[in-house]
Scaffold this active site. Sequence first.
Site, PDB file in Angstrom:
ATOM      1  N   ARG A 230    -107.002  67.662  15.621  1.00  0.00           N
ATOM      2  CA  ARG A 230    -107.790  68.744  15.036  1.00  0.00           C
ATOM      3  C   ARG A 230    -109.244  68.306  15.065  1.00  0.00           C
ATOM      4  O   ARG A 230    -109.555  67.111  14.985  1.00  0.00           O
ATOM      5  CB  ARG A 230    -107.353  69.002  13.598  1.00  0.00           C
TER       6      ARG A 230
ATOM      7  N   LYS B 209    -105.321  66.547   7.588  1.00  0.00           N
ATOM      8  CA  LYS B 209    -104.542  67.675   7.079  1.00  0.00           C
ATOM      9  C   LYS B 209    -103.146  67.269   6.615  1.00  0.00           C
ATOM     10  O   LYS B 209    -102.708  67.663   5.550  1.00  0.00           O
ATOM     11  CB  LYS B 209    -104.449  68.760   8.158  1.00  0.00           C
TER      12      LYS B 209
ATOM     13  N   HIS C 130    -110.447  74.753  18.355  1.00  0.00           N
ATOM     14  CA  HIS C 130    -108.979  74.660  18.397  1.00  0.00           C
ATOM     15  C   HIS C 130    -108.428  74.867  19.810  1.00  0.00           C
ATOM     16  O   HIS C 130    -107.282  74.528  20.087  1.00  0.00           O
ATOM     17  CB  HIS C 130    -108.366  75.661  17.407  1.00  0.00           C
TER      18      HIS C 130
ATOM     19  N   ARG D   5    -107.158  71.540  21.236  1.00  0.00           N
ATOM     20  CA  ARG D   5    -105.822  71.142  20.779  1.00  0.00           C
ATOM     21  C   ARG D   5    -104.744  71.986  21.465  1.00  0.00           C
ATOM     22  O   ARG D   5    -103.693  71.489  21.851  1.00  0.00           O
ATOM     23  CB  ARG D   5    -105.763  71.285  19.256  1.00  0.00           C
TER      24      ARG D   5
ATOM     25  N   HIS E 249     -95.583  70.957  14.289  1.00  0.00           N
ATOM     26  CA  HIS E 249     -95.134  72.331  14.049  1.00  0.00           C
ATOM     27  C   HIS E 249     -93.703  72.333  13.549  1.00  0.00           C
ATOM     28  O   HIS E 249     -92.962  71.382  13.770  1.00  0.00           O
ATOM     29  CB  HIS E 249     -95.220  73.156  15.339  1.00  0.00           C
TER      30      HIS E 249
ATOM     31  N   TYR F 230     -98.384  79.024  19.963  1.00  0.00           N
ATOM     32  CA  TYR F 230     -99.619  78.269  19.753  1.00  0.00           C
ATOM     33  C   TYR F 230    -100.268  77.882  21.079  1.00  0.00           C
ATOM     34  O   TYR F 230    -101.476  77.980  21.239  1.00  0.00           O
ATOM     35  CB  TYR F 230     -99.281  77.023  18.933  1.00  0.00           C
TER      36      TYR F 230
END
Length: 184
Positions: free
Chosen positions: A38, A62, A132, A135, A158, A167
């Site tokens: 991230r 995170k 993002h 990623r 995930h 994603y």
Amino acid sequence: MANEVFPIKSKRDFNKMKNALDGRNRLLLTLGTAFGLRISDLLTLKVGDLRGQDLLHIREKKRKKLRVITFSPSVKREIKEYISNDVADDDYVFASRQGGGKPITRVQAYRILNDASKRAGIYEKIGSIGTHSLRKTFGYRLYENGVDITRIMSMLNHSSERETLKYIGITADEISEAYESIEV
């Protein structure tokens, strides 16, 4: 920045984008795509985390999860090329040009990437590029290279394969095309 951002699927588009950047900004694109971190974790990297190293040990902000990332030969080349020897190990890799011993902000990283996509002529084609996107491009490249979706899911932290496919931008059409390509 509530707009959805997408991976850079085409290698040609990725290379155009890479060529529209240099120095620290090129390294941002390269490491963001190679590491799959991230942006909040990427921007905290220090020169000593990378220079002369083969691995990166980083605790994700995170999820508080420890990740160990092995550097590919191309990542090592980029690090060697773009991190000069006159920079201290405790300096940020993506140091702000404003000084103050701080890294660039997420907003500045976003601007750098969007400006580069416009200079590269790919902005209109692929839509919004954001921090993002790096990623997501990481996950897409793994998928494209045949890495099992459950492994990608784990690397991205995930909870489902479906979430990971969405994603990284794998659409139902792409899945159908894959099935159609199988000759028996």
